[in-house]
Design a protein around this motif. Structure first.
Motif, mmCIF file in Angstrom:
data_model
loop_
_atom_site.group_PDB
_atom_site.id
_atom_site.type_symbol
_atom_site.label_atom_id
_atom_site.label_comp_id
_atom_site.label_asym_id
_atom_site.label_seq_id
_atom_site.Cartn_x
_atom_site.Cartn_y
_atom_site.Cartn_z
ATOM 1 N N ASN A 10 40.135 27.419 32.678
ATOM 2 C CA ASN A 10 40.329 27.145 34.105
ATOM 3 C C ASN A 10 41.445 26.126 34.325
ATOM 4 O O ASN A 10 42.172 26.192 35.325
ATOM 5 C CB ASN A 10 39.028 26.644 34.730
ATOM 6 C CG ASN A 10 38.217 27.752 35.359
ATOM 7 O OD1 ASN A 10 38.763 28.667 35.980
ATOM 8 N ND2 ASN A 10 36.899 27.671 35.224
ATOM 9 N N LYS A 24 42.683 34.774 35.668
ATOM 10 C CA LYS A 24 41.670 35.092 36.669
ATOM 11 C C LYS A 24 40.761 36.215 36.200
ATOM 12 O O LYS A 24 39.531 36.150 36.322
ATOM 13 C CB LYS A 24 42.346 35.471 37.999
ATOM 14 C CG LYS A 24 41.358 35.789 39.107
ATOM 15 C CD LYS A 24 42.079 36.110 40.410
ATOM 16 C CE LYS A 24 41.067 36.411 41.519
ATOM 17 N NZ LYS A 24 41.750 36.708 42.807
ATOM 18 N N LYS A 25 41.351 37.257 35.632
ATOM 19 C CA LYS A 25 40.571 38.389 35.150
ATOM 20 C C LYS A 25 39.734 37.993 33.936
ATOM 21 O O LYS A 25 38.562 38.376 33.821
ATOM 22 C CB LYS A 25 41.502 39.548 34.793
ATOM 23 C CG LYS A 25 40.766 40.795 34.320
ATOM 24 C CD LYS A 25 41.736 41.938 34.066
ATOM 25 C CE LYS A 25 40.986 43.190 33.608
ATOM 26 N NZ LYS A 25 41.943 44.316 33.358
ATOM 27 N N GLY A 36 36.706 35.875 34.999
ATOM 28 C CA GLY A 36 35.710 36.594 35.785
ATOM 29 C C GLY A 36 35.015 35.690 36.777
ATOM 30 O O GLY A 36 35.653 34.947 37.525
ATOM 31 N N SER A 37 33.698 35.711 36.747
ATOM 32 C CA SER A 37 32.911 34.906 37.697
ATOM 33 C C SER A 37 33.014 33.412 37.426
ATOM 34 O O SER A 37 32.605 32.598 38.266
ATOM 35 C CB SER A 37 31.438 35.329 37.650
ATOM 36 O OG SER A 37 30.894 35.119 36.350
ATOM 37 N N ASN A 38 33.546 33.022 36.270
ATOM 38 C CA ASN A 38 33.724 31.597 35.943
ATOM 39 C C ASN A 38 35.031 31.023 36.482
ATOM 40 O O ASN A 38 35.264 29.820 36.359
ATOM 41 C CB ASN A 38 33.697 31.401 34.425
ATOM 42 C CG ASN A 38 32.334 31.654 33.816
ATOM 43 O OD1 ASN A 38 31.325 31.189 34.339
ATOM 44 N ND2 ASN A 38 32.294 32.399 32.717
ATOM 45 N N PRO A 47 38.287 28.971 42.363
ATOM 46 C CA PRO A 47 38.928 29.679 43.491
ATOM 47 C C PRO A 47 40.423 29.413 43.540
ATOM 48 O O PRO A 47 40.951 28.569 42.802
ATOM 49 C CB PRO A 47 38.224 29.084 44.708
ATOM 50 C CG PRO A 47 37.769 27.730 44.264
ATOM 51 C CD PRO A 47 37.405 27.884 42.813
#
Length: 243
Positions: free
Chosen positions: A72, A119-120, A123-125, A128
């Motif tokens: 991230n 981003k892909k 995933g959900s981690n 924004p």
């Protein structure tokens, strides 16, 4: 500013500069920067094990912990770079030559691809989309654009160099490390290209980023995000990142 959509990738800009107006010696500077950055991903020039991270607002975007946090962290930086080059391509045609703009279009395509990849992969981690603040940049002024690009590219290389050692998963973490090595080599090519544009092909390799041992600079997340914070409006909580 919201996250930009992926642009149509345009070939020829960066390679045209390599094979055209840039001299042959410039190619070896690109290659040297790439090799150094890839190797130095495994090392860091500073010891930040005892670094103290300042307290963060509970409402700040949390990068997370472990390998997800490091991914991230990279994703946040790629968002910043992608947004910058998207703005340059949209707003700086009057400030840059046609060849310079073709380089910027290539860099935009690369950074958007990096951003979308992270981003892909997350995933959900994934955090924004971040809000950027480019109010200090004059996109109609060549010097302002190129100096900001130099800042972002040098910072990006140093960030990847310092992040490699923070991956902890001996399985997936090794895959992440190999991937980061491929990305940082591209960032080093970008940095060399920007240095060449600024110096008009006379001093392109960014000597100020290399220490007396011939090692490229490495920076911790605290140092990198502190430097990048002037361009990111969204507050980021990076207190849970590995040290």
């Amino acid at each position: 500013m919201t996250e930009q959509t992926k642009p149509e990738e345009k070939a020829g800009g960066l390679m045209k500069s390599l094979g055209g107006s840039m001299q042959r010696r410039t190619f070896f500077r690109y290659a040297g920067a790439t090799a150094a950055a890839t190797t130095l991903l495994l090392t860091t020039s500073c010891d930040d094990d005892d670094e103290v991270t300042p307290p963060m607002n509970e409402e700040a975007v949390d990068l997370g912990s472990g390998d997800v946090g490091i991914l991230n962290y990279a994703y946040a930086l790629e968002q910043l770079e992608a947004a910058f080059y998207t703005a340059v391509v949209a707003e700086s045609a009057s400030a840059l030559s046609a060849d310079e703009m073709m380089v910027m279009q290539d860099l935009k395509a690369h950074e958007v691809a990096h951003r979308d990849f992270f981003k892909k992969a997350l995933g959900s981690n994934a955090i924004p989309a971040l809000e950027v603040d480019f109010s200090a940049i004059n996109f109609k002024d060549k010097n302002s654009v190129l100096q900001t690009a130099k800042t972002f590219e040098d910072l990006g290389v140093a960030a990847y160099n310092g992040a490699g050692k923070l991956f902890t998963d001996t399985g997936a973490g090794l895959d992440y490390l190999l991937l980061a090595g491929k990305i940082v080599s591209v960032e080093a090519r970008h940095a060399a290209a920007i240095h060449d544009l600024i110096s008009n092909n006379t001093r392109a390799y960014g000597a100020e980023m290399i220490d007396a041992n011939g090692l490229d600079r490495a920076m911790s997340p605290t140092e990198v995000l502190g430097a990048a914070s002037a361009f990111i409006a969204t507050e980021i909580n990076f207190s849970n990142l590995p040290k």
